[in-house]
Design an enzyme around this catalytic site. Sequence first.
Site, mmCIF file in Angstrom:
data_model
loop_
_atom_site.group_PDB
_atom_site.id
_atom_site.type_symbol
_atom_site.label_atom_id
_atom_site.label_comp_id
_atom_site.label_asym_id
_atom_site.label_seq_id
_atom_site.Cartn_x
_atom_site.Cartn_y
_atom_site.Cartn_z
ATOM 1 C CB SER A 214 41.950 3.706 53.708
ATOM 2 O OG SER A 214 42.378 4.564 52.670
ATOM 3 C CE1 TYR A 227 44.815 -0.469 51.054
ATOM 4 C CE2 TYR A 227 43.612 1.573 50.677
ATOM 5 C CZ TYR A 227 44.480 0.820 51.453
ATOM 6 O OH TYR A 227 45.007 1.339 52.616
HETATM 7 N N1 LIG Z 1 50.225 4.630 54.210
HETATM 8 C C1 LIG Z 1 49.073 5.109 53.809
HETATM 9 O O1 LIG Z 1 49.020 6.053 53.041
HETATM 10 C C2 LIG Z 1 47.791 4.504 54.319
HETATM 11 C C3 LIG Z 1 46.617 5.217 54.098
HETATM 12 C C4 LIG Z 1 45.423 4.692 54.574
HETATM 13 C C5 LIG Z 1 45.415 3.493 55.237
HETATM 14 N N2 LIG Z 1 46.571 2.795 55.426
HETATM 15 C C6 LIG Z 1 46.503 1.519 56.151
HETATM 16 O O2 LIG Z 1 47.364 1.556 57.253
HETATM 17 C C7 LIG Z 1 47.734 0.238 57.606
HETATM 18 C C8 LIG Z 1 49.250 0.167 57.799
HETATM 19 O O3 LIG Z 1 49.872 0.353 56.552
HETATM 20 P P1 LIG Z 1 51.247 1.143 56.348
HETATM 21 O O4 LIG Z 1 50.946 2.261 55.444
HETATM 22 O O5 LIG Z 1 51.905 1.384 57.619
HETATM 23 O O6 LIG Z 1 52.040 0.091 55.428
HETATM 24 P P2 LIG Z 1 53.238 -0.906 55.727
HETATM 25 O O7 LIG Z 1 54.462 -0.134 56.096
HETATM 26 O O8 LIG Z 1 53.344 -1.803 54.550
HETATM 27 O O9 LIG Z 1 52.724 -1.715 56.996
HETATM 28 C C9 LIG Z 1 51.793 -2.755 56.887
HETATM 29 C C10 LIG Z 1 52.249 -3.880 57.771
HETATM 30 O O10 LIG Z 1 51.345 -4.989 57.676
HETATM 31 C C11 LIG Z 1 52.130 -6.163 57.573
HETATM 32 N N3 LIG Z 1 51.428 -7.261 56.921
HETATM 33 C C12 LIG Z 1 51.224 -7.488 55.606
HETATM 34 N N4 LIG Z 1 50.561 -8.653 55.439
HETATM 35 C C13 LIG Z 1 50.359 -9.168 56.675
HETATM 36 C C14 LIG Z 1 49.752 -10.345 57.159
HETATM 37 N N5 LIG Z 1 49.207 -11.241 56.340
HETATM 38 N N6 LIG Z 1 49.737 -10.562 58.493
HETATM 39 C C15 LIG Z 1 50.287 -9.680 59.342
HETATM 40 N N7 LIG Z 1 50.871 -8.545 58.946
HETATM 41 C C16 LIG Z 1 50.915 -8.298 57.621
HETATM 42 C C17 LIG Z 1 53.334 -5.743 56.788
HETATM 43 O O11 LIG Z 1 54.387 -6.667 57.022
HETATM 44 P P3 LIG Z 1 55.579 -6.788 55.938
HETATM 45 O O12 LIG Z 1 56.151 -5.430 55.776
HETATM 46 O O13 LIG Z 1 56.505 -7.727 56.583
HETATM 47 O O14 LIG Z 1 54.922 -7.310 54.699
HETATM 48 C C18 LIG Z 1 53.627 -4.384 57.396
HETATM 49 O O15 LIG Z 1 54.371 -4.489 58.560
HETATM 50 C C19 LIG Z 1 47.212 -0.652 56.498
HETATM 51 O O16 LIG Z 1 46.012 -1.260 56.933
HETATM 52 C C20 LIG Z 1 46.940 0.309 55.370
HETATM 53 O O17 LIG Z 1 45.942 -0.163 54.508
HETATM 54 C C21 LIG Z 1 47.768 3.289 54.977
#
Ligand SMILES: NC(=O)c1ccc[n+]([C@@H]2O[C@H](COP(=O)([O-])OP(=O)(O)OC[C@H]3O[C@@H](n4cnc5c(N)ncnc54)[C@H](OP(=O)(O)O)[C@@H]3O)[C@@H](O)[C@H]2O)c1
Length: 361
Positions: A214, A227
């Site tokens: 991130s 985080y």
């Molecule tokens: N969105 C942003 O602005 C942003 C910015 C920078 C980095 N990121 C990173 O991008 C990645 C994806 O996030 P996203 O934004 O797409 O959020 P998201 O929609 O919440 O997706 C994250 C996924 O990880 C799953 N997850 C949570 N705990 C888990 C576990 N213990 N084992 C396996 N899977 C698990 C969640 O499943 P459930 O939904 O079933 O809980 C969800 O499908 C993350 O690493 C996040 O830190 C996001």
Amino acid sequence: MAPLPVFRVALLVSFSVFLTVVLGFGLPALLNAVMRILGLPETSVTECIVLLYLAFVLYMATPRIPRGLVEVEGKAVFITGCDSGFGHALAKHLHKIGFTVFAGCFLKDNDGEGAKELEEFHSDRMKVVQLDVCSDKQVNQAVEFIKDNLEDSERGLWAVVNNAGVGAFGEVEFTSMETYKQVSEVNLWGTIRVTKAVLPLIRRAKGRVVNIASTFGRTGNNSWSPYCVSKYGVEAFSDCLRYEMKAWGVKVSILEPGNFVAATNIMTRDFIASTANKLWNEAPPDVKEDYGITHFERAMAQLRSSCSGGQKDVTPVLDDITDAITSQRPYTRYSPADPNWWVRVQLVTHLPSAISDRLYF
Ligand SMILES: NC(=O)c1ccc[n+]([C@@H]2O[C@H](COP(=O)([O-])OP(=O)(O)OC[C@H]3O[C@@H](n4cnc5c(N)ncnc54)[C@H](OP(=O)(O)O)[C@@H]3O)[C@@H](O)[C@H]2O)c1
Ligand SMILES: *[C@@H]1O[C@H](CO)[C@@H](O)[C@H](O)[C@H]1NC(C)=O
């Protein structure tokens, strides 16, 4: 190849032109004065600097140069966290361009919507697998499943994308040790656990490891330490792994997305509200008293407002992950982010903190 947004190119060009003018006129004048004192010819210094800066401007302003693509046919990719957000969209995207996708879903065995949607592809190349990245057992079972279902296990697995992650926020004195551990259990130890389990398969393919960190893996912020700690850890792990894997022909890339909160499930309004309640209720009484409810509520309001902003389209993230997986020469770091976030990361990581702290905090 992801095109650079016009606004970002314009910003880069103006910044580079600014630097060129300042350094192009100021620095040569200074160096020429030194040359004069030393009794050496002056013109060459000016020419050198102007040339160097022209090259720099060109480098900064040129959109990503195509670096050749790998053959997609017959290659398989393992993605964690495919229930929603980036992971879910990526599973569909990589399937569409021809990869075999092993989509790890947290809620597959609990009838999760995201997992169901991917299973409904009824495609040989879309394989949904139950995966909690915090469980050794589930990770090992998923890797066994991949081994058994690879077209040719001798050729190995082309790529793993460590995407599963959870959001977290709260000032240090409001955040319990339990929370610090839970967040890193998924974001950091989960990434390491999965990577270690699949590396033998990835090495066989001389493939790719792509870790989703991130912008908060490079810069800190008020209220984001649980985080940031986990994401800085992902950056450190990926850097060390990159050096080790060089000998094996495995390439390691890091994604540093900016604010895409509006496009995924990571920071829903409900999550923010329940976390805020938990933070206040669990804080030690003296911390509550010293900080005060007014301060706490102001911080939560700022968080809510920044989380309702952000980019709504995940295409830049998908394009960068795809580049990391399919380019012959993937980059070490990709930073899909709004121009202002991108500039902020550059300034905070390159300027002395005495200056950048004044700019941003
Ligand atoms: N969105 C942003 O602005 C942003 C910015 C920078 C980095 N990121 C990173 O991008 C990645 C994806 O996030 P996203 O934004 O797409 O959020 P998201 O929609 O919440 O997706 C994250 C996924 O990880 C799953 N997850 C949570 N705990 C888990 C576990 N213990 N084992 C396996 N899977 C698990 C969640 O499943 P459930 O939904 O079933 O809980 C969800 O499908 C993350 O690493 C996040 O830190 C996001
Ligand atoms: C810090 O986080 C807040 C939200 O809490 C956000 O509005 C701000 O842009 C972030 N600043 C930096 C420097 O990352």
